[in-house]
Motif scaffolding. Structure first.
Motif, PDB file in Angstrom:
ATOM      1  N   LEU A 128     -14.156  -6.840   8.329  1.00 30.20           N
ATOM      2  CA  LEU A 128     -13.034  -6.124   7.662  1.00 30.20           C
ATOM      3  C   LEU A 128     -11.770  -5.597   8.291  1.00 30.20           C
ATOM      4  CD1 LEU A 128     -16.164  -3.685   7.113  1.00 30.20           C
ATOM      5  CD2 LEU A 128     -15.108  -5.233   5.524  1.00 30.20           C
ATOM      6  N   ASP A 129     -10.621  -5.785   8.150  1.00 32.33           N
ATOM      7  CA  ASP A 129      -9.786  -5.412   8.638  1.00 32.33           C
ATOM      8  C   ASP A 129      -9.272  -4.182   8.590  1.00 32.33           C
ATOM      9  OD1 ASP A 129      -9.684  -8.310   9.547  1.00 32.33           O
ATOM     10  OD2 ASP A 129      -8.549  -8.085   7.239  1.00 32.33           O
ATOM     11  N   PHE A 130      -8.692  -3.325   7.546  1.00 32.80           N
ATOM     12  CA  PHE A 130      -8.458  -1.962   7.262  1.00 32.80           C
ATOM     13  C   PHE A 130      -9.693  -1.420   6.216  1.00 32.80           C
ATOM     14  CE2 PHE A 130      -4.927  -5.125   7.228  1.00 32.80           C
ATOM     15  CZ  PHE A 130      -4.574  -4.890   8.507  1.00 32.80           C
ATOM     16  N   GLN A 131      -9.830   0.154   6.587  1.00 32.03           N
ATOM     17  CA  GLN A 131     -10.179   0.638   5.774  1.00 32.03           C
ATOM     18  C   GLN A 131      -8.643   2.161   5.091  1.00 32.03           C
ATOM     19  OE1 GLN A 131     -11.576   5.178   7.522  1.00 32.03           O
ATOM     20  NE2 GLN A 131     -13.111   4.456   6.528  1.00 32.03           N
ATOM     21  N   ILE A 132      -9.270   2.696   3.898  1.00 31.26           N
ATOM     22  CA  ILE A 132      -7.740   2.645   3.003  1.00 31.26           C
ATOM     23  C   ILE A 132      -8.896   3.924   2.768  1.00 31.26           C
ATOM     24  CG2 ILE A 132      -6.342   2.730   1.423  1.00 31.26           C
ATOM     25  CD1 ILE A 132      -5.899  -0.938   1.376  1.00 31.26           C
ATOM     26  N   GLU A 133      -7.257   5.012   2.565  1.00 29.38           N
ATOM     27  CA  GLU A 133      -8.596   6.160   1.835  1.00 29.38           C
ATOM     28  C   GLU A 133      -7.562   6.942   1.549  1.00 29.38           C
ATOM     29  OE1 GLU A 133      -9.380  10.656   3.589  1.00 29.38           O
ATOM     30  OE2 GLU A 133      -8.495   9.717   5.663  1.00 29.38           O
ATOM     31  N   LEU A 134      -7.625   7.023  -0.119  1.00 29.66           N
ATOM     32  CA  LEU A 134      -6.564   6.802  -1.376  1.00 29.66           C
ATOM     33  C   LEU A 134      -6.571   9.434  -1.242  1.00 29.66           C
ATOM     34  CD1 LEU A 134      -8.734   5.594  -3.428  1.00 29.66           C
ATOM     35  CD2 LEU A 134      -6.167   4.746  -2.220  1.00 29.66           C
ATOM     36  N   PHE A 135      -5.158   9.730  -2.119  1.00 27.97           N
ATOM     37  CA  PHE A 135      -4.794  11.168  -1.669  1.00 27.97           C
ATOM     38  C   PHE A 135      -4.113  10.774  -3.135  1.00 27.97           C
ATOM     39  CE2 PHE A 135      -4.766  10.255   2.542  1.00 27.97           C
ATOM     40  CZ  PHE A 135      -5.262  11.927   3.991  1.00 27.97           C
ATOM     41  N   VAL A 153       1.146  -1.626   0.099  1.00 25.57           N
ATOM     42  CA  VAL A 153       0.126  -0.241  -0.146  1.00 25.57           C
ATOM     43  C   VAL A 153       1.030   1.146  -0.070  1.00 25.57           C
ATOM     44  CG1 VAL A 153      -2.242   1.250   1.265  1.00 25.57           C
ATOM     45  CG2 VAL A 153      -1.759  -1.263   1.581  1.00 25.57           C
ATOM     46  N   PRO A 154       0.615   1.707  -1.016  1.00 28.61           N
ATOM     47  CA  PRO A 154       1.826   3.394  -1.006  1.00 28.61           C
ATOM     48  C   PRO A 154       1.417   3.785  -0.090  1.00 28.61           C
ATOM     49  CG  PRO A 154      -0.221   3.030  -2.743  1.00 28.61           C
ATOM     50  CD  PRO A 154       0.364   1.474  -2.883  1.00 28.61           C
ATOM     51  N   SER A 155       2.178   4.820   0.686  1.00 34.08           N
ATOM     52  CA  SER A 155       2.541   6.057   1.437  1.00 34.08           C
ATOM     53  C   SER A 155       1.524   6.972   0.599  1.00 34.08           C
ATOM     54  CB  SER A 155       4.013   6.616   1.751  1.00 34.08           C
ATOM     55  OG  SER A 155       4.702   7.009   0.685  1.00 34.08           O
ATOM     56  N   THR A 156       1.288   7.716  -0.778  1.00 38.37           N
ATOM     57  CA  THR A 156       0.471   8.360  -0.127  1.00 38.37           C
ATOM     58  C   THR A 156      -0.660   8.089  -0.202  1.00 38.37           C
ATOM     59  OG1 THR A 156       0.319   7.082  -2.623  1.00 38.37           O
ATOM     60  CG2 THR A 156       1.230   9.312  -2.388  1.00 38.37           C
ATOM     61  N   ASP A 170      -0.635  -6.092  -7.275  1.00 34.25           N
ATOM     62  CA  ASP A 170       0.829  -5.671  -6.567  1.00 34.25           C
ATOM     63  C   ASP A 170       0.570  -4.045  -6.009  1.00 34.25           C
ATOM     64  OD1 ASP A 170       1.109  -4.626  -8.852  1.00 34.25           O
ATOM     65  OD2 ASP A 170       2.315  -6.287  -9.693  1.00 34.25           O
ATOM     66  N   LYS A 171       1.565  -3.851  -5.834  1.00 30.88           N
ATOM     67  CA  LYS A 171       2.030  -2.191  -5.917  1.00 30.88           C
ATOM     68  C   LYS A 171       0.712  -0.930  -6.647  1.00 30.88           C
ATOM     69  CE  LYS A 171       4.311   1.284  -2.999  1.00 30.88           C
ATOM     70  NZ  LYS A 171       5.985   0.877  -1.615  1.00 30.88           N
ATOM     71  N   SER A 172       1.376  -1.630  -7.653  1.00 27.51           N
ATOM     72  CA  SER A 172       1.035  -0.981  -8.762  1.00 27.51           C
ATOM     73  C   SER A 172      -0.295  -1.051  -8.867  1.00 27.51           C
ATOM     74  CB  SER A 172       1.784  -1.104 -10.182  1.00 27.51           C
ATOM     75  OG  SER A 172       1.343  -2.481  -9.980  1.00 27.51           O
ATOM     76  N   PHE A 173      -1.609  -2.195  -8.326  1.00 29.54           N
ATOM     77  CA  PHE A 173      -2.737  -1.808  -8.005  1.00 29.54           C
ATOM     78  C   PHE A 173      -2.674  -0.885  -7.915  1.00 29.54           C
ATOM     79  CE2 PHE A 173      -6.614  -3.067  -6.071  1.00 29.54           C
ATOM     80  CZ  PHE A 173      -7.674  -3.036  -6.791  1.00 29.54           C
ATOM     81  N   PHE A 174      -2.807  -0.817  -6.122  1.00 29.60           N
ATOM     82  CA  PHE A 174      -3.116   0.363  -5.365  1.00 29.60           C
ATOM     83  C   PHE A 174      -2.456   1.662  -5.963  1.00 29.60           C
ATOM     84  CE2 PHE A 174      -3.058  -3.171  -2.525  1.00 29.60           C
ATOM     85  CZ  PHE A 174      -4.276  -3.427  -1.738  1.00 29.60           C
ATOM     86  N   ILE A 175      -1.343   2.036  -6.216  1.00 27.01           N
ATOM     87  CA  ILE A 175      -1.013   3.049  -6.626  1.00 27.01           C
ATOM     88  C   ILE A 175      -2.225   3.680  -8.372  1.00 27.01           C
ATOM     89  CG2 ILE A 175      -0.007   4.740  -8.962  1.00 27.01           C
ATOM     90  CD1 ILE A 175       2.589   2.738  -6.980  1.00 27.01           C
ATOM     91  N   SER A 176      -2.995   2.618  -8.870  1.00 25.38           N
ATOM     92  CA  SER A 176      -3.623   2.870 -10.300  1.00 25.38           C
ATOM     93  C   SER A 176      -5.152   3.495  -9.586  1.00 25.38           C
ATOM     94  CB  SER A 176      -3.829   1.480 -11.094  1.00 25.38           C
ATOM     95  OG  SER A 176      -4.776   0.035 -10.744  1.00 25.38           O
ATOM     96  N   LEU A 177      -5.443   2.722  -8.121  1.00 21.44           N
ATOM     97  CA  LEU A 177      -6.727   2.779  -7.760  1.00 21.44           C
ATOM     98  C   LEU A 177      -7.045   4.459  -7.441  1.00 21.44           C
ATOM     99  CD1 LEU A 177      -7.251   0.907  -4.752  1.00 21.44           C
ATOM    100  CD2 LEU A 177      -8.756   0.521  -6.788  1.00 21.44           C
ATOM    101  N   VAL A 178      -6.262   5.734  -7.178  1.00 18.55           N
ATOM    102  CA  VAL A 178      -6.346   6.824  -7.037  1.00 18.55           C
ATOM    103  C   VAL A 178      -7.312   7.500  -8.260  1.00 18.55           C
ATOM    104  CG1 VAL A 178      -5.735   9.245  -7.493  1.00 18.55           C
ATOM    105  CG2 VAL A 178      -5.127   7.679  -5.750  1.00 18.55           C
ATOM    106  N   LYS A 179      -6.321   6.757  -9.599  1.00 19.92           N
ATOM    107  CA  LYS A 179      -7.329   7.427 -11.134  1.00 19.92           C
ATOM    108  C   LYS A 179      -8.442   6.452 -10.966  1.00 19.92           C
ATOM    109  CE  LYS A 179      -2.670   7.430 -12.779  1.00 19.92           C
ATOM    110  NZ  LYS A 179      -1.873   6.808 -13.602  1.00 19.92           N
ATOM    111  N   SER A 180      -8.210   5.295 -10.803  1.00 17.38           N
ATOM    112  CA  SER A 180      -9.837   3.835 -11.832  1.00 17.38           C
ATOM    113  C   SER A 180     -10.405   4.644  -9.986  1.00 17.38           C
ATOM    114  CB  SER A 180      -9.198   2.898 -11.346  1.00 17.38           C
ATOM    115  OG  SER A 180      -8.549   2.584 -11.998  1.00 17.38           O
ATOM    116  N   PHE A 181     -10.793   4.647  -8.926  1.00 18.55           N
ATOM    117  CA  PHE A 181     -11.746   5.111  -8.085  1.00 18.55           C
ATOM    118  C   PHE A 181     -13.013   5.946  -8.741  1.00 18.55           C
ATOM    119  CE2 PHE A 181     -12.220   3.162  -4.022  1.00 18.55           C
ATOM    120  CZ  PHE A 181     -12.946   3.551  -3.723  1.00 18.55           C
TER     121      PHE A 181
END
Length: 157
Positions: free
Chosen positions: A36-43, A21-24, A133-144
């Motif tokens: 539910l284990d985690f919540q992720i907030e996108l920046f 999960v990227p530091s961003t 992988d990590k690229s999946f989480f990075i791409s989420l910001v655009k895809s969300f």
């Protein structure tokens, strides 16, 4: 006192998740876990997008064949996920191969027939199309901003 193997597997899965999960993004562990284990907030550009989703993480030490993993999921969890409006990413982590597979859990109920949902558990199999992988989480910001389960190439097989 002994520490059960599943607890060690879960710790390894959590540590591996934190590494991809990227530091961003902000990964918040949910203290009282009821599916539910985690919540992720996108920046984006160091500012919160207001976009968040939940994550359920399962670690496994089963042998992986041909990049496929099978997991037995309780149907009561599938029912629970279908009631939550925010997206829920269900992730399986292999301690044997250090790989992650994911599926958007909110849609699981609509995939299965009522006959299967009357069982206590359902076997789900995730394959190479579900690897993340990590690229999946990075791409989420655009895809969300769009239809997230369909735009991030996470599909059920």
């Amino acid at each position: 006192m002994k520490r059960p193997k599943q607890h060690r597997t879960d710790t390894e899965a959590c540590n591996a998740l934190r590494a991809i999960v990227p530091s961003t993004s902000v990964l918040r562990e949910i203290e009282h876990d009821y599916g539910l284990d985690f919540q992720i907030e996108l920046f984006r550009n160091e500012k919160s997008t207001g976009q968040m989703f939940y994550l359920q993480l399962k670690g496994t030490d089963v042998n992986i064949n041909k990049d496929k993993v099978t997991y037995s999921l309780k149907t009561e969890h599938i029912e629970y996920y279908s009631t939550i409006k925010d997206p829920i990413l269900f992730i399986i982590y292999s301690t044997k191969t250090s790989q992650f597979w994911a599926i958007w859990a909110n849609e699981l109920k609509s995939i299965y027939s009522q006959k299967l949902l009357n069982q206590k558990t359902i076997q789900i199999t995730l394959d190479v199309r579900n690897l993340i992988d990590k690229s999946f989480f990075i791409s989420l910001v655009k895809s969300f901003d769009f239809d997230i389960p369909n735009k991030v190439n996470i599909i059920f097989s």
